[in-house]
Design an enzyme around this catalytic site. Structure first.
Site, PDB file in Angstrom:
ATOM      1  N   TYR A   1       0.857  -1.190   0.000  1.00  0.00           N
ATOM      2  CA  TYR A   1       0.000   0.000   0.000  1.00  0.00           C
ATOM      3  C   TYR A   1       0.894   1.241   0.000  1.00  0.00           C
ATOM      4  O   TYR A   1       1.867   1.308   0.758  1.00  0.00           O
ATOM      5  CB  TYR A   1      -0.850  -0.020   1.269  1.00  0.00           C
TER       6      TYR A   1
ATOM      7  N   PHE B   1      -5.930   9.199  -2.839  1.00  0.00           N
ATOM      8  CA  PHE B   1      -4.761   8.664  -3.540  1.00  0.00           C
ATOM      9  C   PHE B   1      -4.423   7.331  -2.895  1.00  0.00           C
ATOM     10  O   PHE B   1      -4.193   7.293  -1.676  1.00  0.00           O
ATOM     11  CB  PHE B   1      -3.554   9.603  -3.397  1.00  0.00           C
ATOM     12  N   GLU B   2      -4.386   6.272  -3.673  1.00  0.00           N
ATOM     13  CA  GLU B   2      -3.882   4.994  -3.171  1.00  0.00           C
ATOM     14  C   GLU B   2      -3.263   4.264  -4.339  1.00  0.00           C
ATOM     15  O   GLU B   2      -3.815   4.299  -5.434  1.00  0.00           O
ATOM     16  CB  GLU B   2      -4.992   4.050  -2.684  1.00  0.00           C
ATOM     17  N   ILE B   3      -2.137   3.628  -4.096  1.00  0.00           N
ATOM     18  CA  ILE B   3      -1.656   2.614  -5.031  1.00  0.00           C
ATOM     19  C   ILE B   3      -1.502   1.374  -4.173  1.00  0.00           C
ATOM     20  O   ILE B   3      -0.829   1.416  -3.131  1.00  0.00           O
ATOM     21  CB  ILE B   3      -0.322   3.000  -5.697  1.00  0.00           C
TER      22      ILE B   3
END
Ligand code: GDP
Ligand code: MN
Length: 336
Positions: free
Chosen positions: A178, A235-237
Site C-alpha cells: 500500500y 490517492f492509493e496505489i
C-alpha cells in the site's frame, strides 16, 4: 477560410515516441476512478493531468466505475483524453446500496445527529454507499478481478511532478502492499465505535496481526485508543490481493456486520489504513515522496530537493501538507 482549409498540414506533425511500455516490463495494474456522470469535467481534468505527467509514457489501462450506467458524453469525453485502453463499468446493486438488514430508523437517527453537529457528508446516504463500496467491494468488480494493482484517482486531483518511474513495479519489486502521499487525522464523530470493533476483531483473530506492524503510527498507547491517523485514500496505489485475502476479507465482514458504515459514517480511509497497518508489516506500506499530489484542500509536494527538481514539480515545497498541524507525518516518521 474554413477550419478544414486552414488546418495545419500533416507534415508539420511529429510522430510519437515508441511507447516505453512496449519495450519494457510492466505490472498487472490499472488506474481506477469511481465517478458520477455529473463529474465529467473534473474527471477529464484528472485524466489529462495523470496522462500528461505519467501515463502517456507507461500506457496503463484505465477503469471507470459508477453505480449508474455511464452516459455517452462521459465515455466520449474521457476516452478522448486517454492514450491507451479504457473500460467503463457499472457497480452491481448488491455492492453499492444500503443492505436490507440495516435498521433504517437507527441509520436515519445517526444521520440527523451528524447534520446537527455539522459533520461533513453527515446527512448523506450516497457518501456512505461510496465509503462502504471503496472499503469492501471495488476489488471484487468483474473488470478489476483480472488486475493485481490499482492506482486510485478521483475527479479534479492534480499531479504536480513528472512521474517518470513505474510505481507499480517499484512496489512489486520491494514487496509493498500500500502506498500513500498524504496522511492526516480522521473526524472522530464519523467513527465513534470503529476502534472498539477493530479491537474485538484482533482479540478474536490475533493470528492476522503482523509482527512488525504499524500500530505505533495509529496509537499512542500500544493500541488501547486510536489517534485517528490514516492515509488519505483519494490517492492509493495498492495490491488488491491484500484486500482479497483472508485477513482483510474477514476484517471487512466483521466491520460491515457492525453496521457502522450506515449507523456512523465510517470512511474507507481509516478502514484501509487500519487494516494495512495491522495485518502487514510496516515496511510494506510506502510513502511516495516523489509524487506531487493535490486533492483540495491539501497538497503533498516532494520534500526531497532532488525529487522536486528531477520531477519538474510545479508545486511549492513550503506549502506541502507533510508537516501541517493536521498531518500525521510525524506519527509515520516515528515508526521508521
Ligand atoms: P471527498 O473526497 O471525501 O470529498 O468525496 P468525493 O465526493 O470526492 O467522493 C469520493 C470518490 O467517490 C470520488 O471519486 C467521487 O467521484 C466518487 N463518488 C462519491 N459519491 C459517489 C456516488 O454517489 N456515485 C458515484 N458513482 N461515485 C461517487
Ligand atoms: Mn474527493
Amino acid at each position: 477560410g474554413s477550419a478544414e482549409a486552414d488546418a495545419v498540414p500533416n507534415e508539420y506533425y511529429r510522430p510519437a515516441e515508441p511507447p516505453s511500455h512496449l519495450l519494457t516490463r510492466r505490472a498487472n495494474a490499472t488506474i481506477l476512478m469511481l465517478a458520477r456522470n455529473s463529474d465529467v469535467n473534473d474527471a477529464v481534468r484528472s485524466v489529462r493531468r495523470l496522462e500528461d505527467r505519467f501515463n502517456k509514457k507507461f500506457g496503463y489501462p484505465w477503469v471507470f466505475l459508477n453505480e449508474e450506467p455511464f452516459s455517452d458524453e462521459f465515455k466520449t469525453r474521457v476516452s478522448n483524453v486517454i492514450n491507451g485502453e479504457v473500460t467503463f463499468g457499472q457497480v452491481p446493486r448488491e455492492h453499492w446500496y444500503q443492505p436490507d438488514w440495516i435498521d433504517e430508523d437507527k441509520a436515519r437517527a445517526g444521520r440527523e445527529k451528524m447534520v446537527e453537529d455539522n459533520i461533513i457528508y453527515g446527512g448523506s446516504v450516497s457518501y456512505r454507499n461510496m465509503c462502504r463500496f471503496n472499503s469492501g467491494f471495488f476489488y471484487r468488480h468483474p473488470i478489476l478481478e483480472q488486475y493485481k494493482w490499482y492506482w486510485r484517482v478521483e475527479p479534479d486531483v492534480h499531479f504536480h511532478c513528472d512521474i517518470d518511474f513505474d510505481p507499480f513495479l517499484y512496489m512489486e519489486d520491494h514487496n509493498k502492499t500500500y502506498a500513500f502521499t498524504i496522511t492526516m487525522y480522521e473526524y472522530e464523530a464519523t467513527i465513534p465505535t470503529l476502534w472498539q470493533s477493530v479491537k474485538e476483531f484482533i482479540q478474536e483473530n490475533p493470528q492476522y496481526v503482523a509482527k512488525n506492524n504499524a500500530m505505533g503510527y495509529m496509537s499512542e498507547n500500544g493500541g488501547d485508543t486510536y489517534n485517528l491517523c490514516h492515509f488519505w485514500s483519494n490517492f492509493e496505489i495498492a495490491n488488491m490481493d491484500f484486500w482479497r485475502g483472508e485477513a482483510y476479507s474477514k476484517f471487512f465482514e466483521h466491520l460491515d456486520n457492525k453496521g457502522g458504515f450506515y449507523y456512523e459514517r465510517w470512511g474507507d480511509a481509516p478502514v484501509h489504513s487500519i487494516a494495512v497497518s495491522l495485518f502487514q508489516s510496516k515496511d510494506q506500506i510506502h510513502f511516495f515522496d516523489e509524487i506531487g499530489y493535490e486533492h483540495n484542500p491539501y497538497t503533498h509536494c516532494p520534500r526531497s530537493d532532488s525529487a522536486w527538481s528531477r520531477g519538474k514539480c510545479g508545486c511549492d515545497q513550503q506549502k506541502s501538507f507533510d508537516y501541517d498541524g493536521y498531518s500525521c507525518m510525524r506519527q509515520w516518521d516515528r515508526i521508521q
